[in-house]
Design a protein around this motif. Structure first.
Motif, PDB file in Angstrom:
ATOM      1  N   VAL A   1      -3.562 -15.413  -1.632  1.00 52.89           N
ATOM      2  CA  VAL A   1      -3.733 -14.828  -2.959  1.00 52.89           C
ATOM      3  C   VAL A   1      -4.279 -13.409  -2.802  1.00 52.89           C
ATOM      4  CG1 VAL A   1      -5.026 -14.957  -5.123  1.00 52.89           C
ATOM      5  CG2 VAL A   1      -4.071 -17.039  -4.109  1.00 52.89           C
ATOM      6  N   VAL A   2      -3.663 -12.457  -3.498  1.00 51.71           N
ATOM      7  CA  VAL A   2      -4.147 -11.083  -3.542  1.00 51.71           C
ATOM      8  C   VAL A   2      -4.416 -10.717  -4.995  1.00 51.71           C
ATOM      9  CG1 VAL A   2      -3.610  -8.650  -3.125  1.00 51.71           C
ATOM     10  CG2 VAL A   2      -2.922 -10.382  -1.448  1.00 51.71           C
ATOM     11  N   ILE A   3      -5.604 -10.227  -5.265  1.00 53.84           N
ATOM     12  CA  ILE A   3      -5.993  -9.757  -6.597  1.00 53.84           C
ATOM     13  C   ILE A   3      -6.231  -8.261  -6.462  1.00 53.84           C
ATOM     14  CG2 ILE A   3      -7.685  -9.982  -8.465  1.00 53.84           C
ATOM     15  CD1 ILE A   3      -8.344 -12.798  -7.220  1.00 53.84           C
ATOM     16  N   VAL A   4      -5.412  -7.447  -7.130  1.00 48.41           N
ATOM     17  CA  VAL A   4      -5.445  -6.007  -6.901  1.00 48.41           C
ATOM     18  C   VAL A   4      -5.482  -5.253  -8.224  1.00 48.41           C
ATOM     19  CG1 VAL A   4      -2.921  -6.021  -6.622  1.00 48.41           C
ATOM     20  CG2 VAL A   4      -4.233  -4.042  -5.845  1.00 48.41           C
ATOM     21  N   ARG A   5      -6.343  -4.259  -8.308  1.00 50.26           N
ATOM     22  CA  ARG A   5      -6.430  -3.423  -9.505  1.00 50.26           C
ATOM     23  C   ARG A   5      -5.155  -2.604  -9.645  1.00 50.26           C
ATOM     24  NH1 ARG A   5     -11.316  -0.077  -8.741  1.00 50.26           N
ATOM     25  NH2 ARG A   5      -9.885   1.673  -8.439  1.00 50.26           N
ATOM     26  N   GLU A   6      -4.621  -2.551 -10.845  1.00 49.01           N
ATOM     27  CA  GLU A   6      -3.294  -1.977 -11.061  1.00 49.01           C
ATOM     28  C   GLU A   6      -3.164  -0.537 -10.581  1.00 49.01           C
ATOM     29  OE1 GLU A   6      -2.383  -2.469 -15.169  1.00 49.01           O
ATOM     30  OE2 GLU A   6      -1.769  -4.566 -14.946  1.00 49.01           O
ATOM     31  N   ASP A   7      -4.204   0.270 -10.761  1.00 51.74           N
ATOM     32  CA  ASP A   7      -4.090   1.684 -10.380  1.00 51.74           C
ATOM     33  C   ASP A   7      -3.951   1.877  -8.879  1.00 51.74           C
ATOM     34  OD1 ASP A   7      -7.041   0.903 -10.616  1.00 51.74           O
ATOM     35  OD2 ASP A   7      -7.171   2.766  -9.466  1.00 51.74           O
ATOM     36  N   LEU A   8      -4.240   0.827  -8.108  1.00 54.00           N
ATOM     37  CA  LEU A   8      -4.150   0.937  -6.651  1.00 54.00           C
ATOM     38  C   LEU A   8      -2.762   0.571  -6.114  1.00 54.00           C
ATOM     39  CD1 LEU A   8      -7.627  -0.579  -5.688  1.00 54.00           C
ATOM     40  CD2 LEU A   8      -6.978   1.844  -5.859  1.00 54.00           C
ATOM     41  N   LEU A   9      -1.829   0.311  -7.013  1.00 53.01           N
ATOM     42  CA  LEU A   9      -0.481  -0.064  -6.586  1.00 53.01           C
ATOM     43  C   LEU A   9       0.409   1.147  -6.306  1.00 53.01           C
ATOM     44  CD1 LEU A   9       0.203  -2.992  -9.099  1.00 53.01           C
ATOM     45  CD2 LEU A   9      -0.343  -3.189  -6.659  1.00 53.01           C
TER      46      LEU A   9
ATOM     47  N   MET B   1       5.843  -6.503   2.191  1.00 49.36           N
ATOM     48  CA  MET B   1       4.396  -6.366   2.246  1.00 49.36           C
ATOM     49  C   MET B   1       3.857  -5.445   1.148  1.00 49.36           C
ATOM     50  SD  MET B   1       4.006  -6.090   6.377  1.00 49.36           S
ATOM     51  CE  MET B   1       2.234  -5.826   6.378  1.00 49.36           C
ATOM     52  N   GLU B   2       4.747  -4.932   0.317  1.00 50.33           N
ATOM     53  CA  GLU B   2       4.316  -3.981  -0.713  1.00 50.33           C
ATOM     54  C   GLU B   2       3.859  -4.726  -1.966  1.00 50.33           C
ATOM     55  OE1 GLU B   2       5.863   0.228  -2.608  1.00 50.33           O
ATOM     56  OE2 GLU B   2       7.337  -1.252  -1.967  1.00 50.33           O
ATOM     57  N   TRP B   3       2.605  -4.563  -2.303  1.00 52.47           N
ATOM     58  CA  TRP B   3       2.037  -5.266  -3.457  1.00 52.47           C
ATOM     59  C   TRP B   3       2.749  -4.901  -4.754  1.00 52.47           C
ATOM     60  CZ3 TRP B   3      -3.552  -3.580  -1.867  1.00 52.47           C
ATOM     61  CH2 TRP B   3      -3.968  -4.353  -0.766  1.00 52.47           C
ATOM     62  N   LYS B   4       3.098  -3.634  -4.924  1.00 50.64           N
ATOM     63  CA  LYS B   4       3.744  -3.211  -6.171  1.00 50.64           C
ATOM     64  C   LYS B   4       5.054  -3.950  -6.377  1.00 50.64           C
ATOM     65  CE  LYS B   4       5.231   0.856  -8.774  1.00 50.64           C
ATOM     66  NZ  LYS B   4       5.385   2.336  -8.776  1.00 50.64           N
ATOM     67  N   THR B   5       5.835  -4.090  -5.315  1.00 55.18           N
ATOM     68  CA  THR B   5       7.100  -4.827  -5.406  1.00 55.18           C
ATOM     69  C   THR B   5       6.852  -6.267  -5.822  1.00 55.18           C
ATOM     70  OG1 THR B   5       8.199  -3.436  -3.767  1.00 55.18           O
ATOM     71  CG2 THR B   5       9.100  -5.643  -4.096  1.00 55.18           C
ATOM     72  N   MET B   6       5.863  -6.900  -5.207  1.00 59.49           N
ATOM     73  CA  MET B   6       5.558  -8.291  -5.535  1.00 59.49           C
ATOM     74  C   MET B   6       5.037  -8.417  -6.969  1.00 59.49           C
ATOM     75  SD  MET B   6       6.538 -10.163  -3.150  1.00 59.49           S
ATOM     76  CE  MET B   6       7.066 -10.027  -1.445  1.00 59.49           C
ATOM     77  N   ALA B   7       4.224  -7.461  -7.403  1.00 60.80           N
ATOM     78  CA  ALA B   7       3.702  -7.490  -8.769  1.00 60.80           C
ATOM     79  C   ALA B   7       4.830  -7.338  -9.782  1.00 60.80           C
ATOM     80  CB  ALA B   7       2.664  -6.391  -8.956  1.00 60.80           C
ATOM     81  N   GLU B   8       5.759  -6.438  -9.513  1.00 64.39           N
ATOM     82  CA  GLU B   8       6.867  -6.208 -10.434  1.00 64.39           C
ATOM     83  C   GLU B   8       7.811  -7.401 -10.515  1.00 64.39           C
ATOM     84  OE1 GLU B   8       7.196  -1.327  -9.984  1.00 64.39           O
ATOM     85  OE2 GLU B   8       8.532  -2.636  -8.820  1.00 64.39           O
ATOM     86  N   ASN B   9       7.775  -8.247  -9.498  1.00 67.34           N
ATOM     87  CA  ASN B   9       8.653  -9.423  -9.467  1.00 67.34           C
ATOM     88  C   ASN B   9       7.906 -10.733  -9.671  1.00 67.34           C
ATOM     89  OD1 ASN B   9      11.609  -8.591  -8.507  1.00 67.34           O
ATOM     90  ND2 ASN B   9      10.141  -7.239  -7.484  1.00 67.34           N
TER      91      ASN B   9
END
Length: 363
Positions: free
Chosen positions: A206-214, A225-233
């Protein structure tokens, strides 16, 4: 066969009600006519499972709306590389606190990729028997982030307080203490955790990441491994660890049913107090961790005699107290008393410790 008390550092015990519910739903989940293990991750049934899992985790941890929750694969160890790759673009620098083996591995992984990373503090010279004292001025003001391991599984240490890093995002590996007590998520830029210690079977991170850090990922990093890609999907860029996420959802349900993380903390403090009080009351066993750095989750102790330590672990296992042998790098004993460990298990361990001490006097 009766269930034993499993003191493994991970994979570890799961709550019995969770195992029972998973068993009851193993063949057919709800009205789906199939097991979750057979279910398409794109199906409405599974989309509801992963959505509920995120909703419950947000409720349990009080995760603010401006944080993304990602259900990933690869273990916390993959995040040792993913963290710098996703965040180094802020300033090109990062600071690490090395308080044990896993924070050391995370530091070396960032070094390996050629990034400008430094060790801001370490207790290696003291065999990691305490958490280093940290102040804001110890960190480079232009660091992209500061990385810590919040609870050190191998050495049995934990941060008593969240370090003050000012405006520098704080990144924490919480693999062995997540969900053990309330934590102010807003004090962190990123929290990540392998699930197999306190949340679910192995296979989920589990990764919990603040949006501005994406927005700071190294453009050369692997897409997976890119969090932004995983968040968008929605954590489903590819097939996620479906069944492990389902079991995590059951764990979240169980935690909510018993009163959430405040209730869990009371349970964990009570268990740890019983064990530490016994260790502090006698001289046969030594607890090497300094009192202000003690972990509630992983309690380490030794007899001072390597052969006695081996005998202890062997006889404990024969008495239904499994996996008490310490990590191979430090020896001795380690009792991992995660959320699912009942108070009766700790009481049984203390009773055995007293019996073993009486029957095996030191020379």
């Amino acid at each position: 066969m009766n269930r034993v008390y499993n003191f493994s550092a991970g994979p570890s015990m799961l709550p019995l009600p969770v195992l029972e519910k998973a068993a009851a739903e193993l063949i057919t989940y709800g009205n789906s006519g199939m097991s979750v293990m057979e279910m398409s991750h794109r199906s409405p049934d599974y989309e509801a499972i992963i959505a509920d899992a995120e909703k419950m985790l947000r409720e349990l941890m009080g995760i603010p709306d401006n944080y993304k929750v990602l259900f990933l694969q690869g273990g916390a160890s993959l995040q040792f590389a993913a963290v710098p790759m996703n965040l180094i673009g802020r300033t090109g620098k990062a600071d690490y606190v090395v308080s044990g083996q896993f924070s050391g591995k995370a530091f070396k992984e960032a070094q390996k990729m050629g990034y400008d990373v430094v060790c801001a503090a370490t207790t290696k010279e003291d065999n990691f028997d305490h958490i280093p004292a940290l102040t804001r001025d110890m960190f480079r003001p232009d660091a992209s982030y500061v990385h810590i391991c919040y609870n050190n599984t191998i050495y049995g240490t934990k941060y008593a307080d969240i370090p003050d890093t000012g405006d520098i995002p704080l990144v924490a590996d919480m693999s062995s203490c997540i969900l053990s007590e309330p934590v102010d998520v807003s004090r962190f830029g990123v929290i990540y955790a392998g699930a197999q210690k306190n949340m679910a079977p192995a296979g989920l991170t589990v990764v919990i990441v603040r949006e501005d850090l994406l927005e700071y990922a190294d453009p050369k990093m692997p897409t997976m491994m890119e969090w932004k890609t995983m968040a968008e999907n929605g954590s489903m860029y590819n097939t996620p660890p479906c069944y492990t996420i389902y079991v995590a959802k059951l764990v979240y349900e169980w935690l909510l049913s018993i009163g959430g993380l405040e209730a869990m903390k009371k349970h964990n403090v009570a268990k740890a107090t019983v064990l530490y009080d016994y260790l502090d009351s006698q001289s046969y066993y030594l607890a090497p961790v300094k009192k202000d750095s003690r972990s509630m989750m992983n309690v380490t102790f030794v007899t001072g005699d390597a052969e006695l330590d081996k005998k202890f672990a062997k006889e404990a296992a024969a008495n239904g107290l499994k996996n008490l042998k310490g990590h191979r790098s430090v020896g001795g004993m380690r009792a991992s008393i995660y959320n699912a460990m009942p108070a009766e298990g700790v009481a049984a361990l203390v009773a055995f410790m007293k019996k073993f001490a009486a029957e095996n006097p030191k020379a």
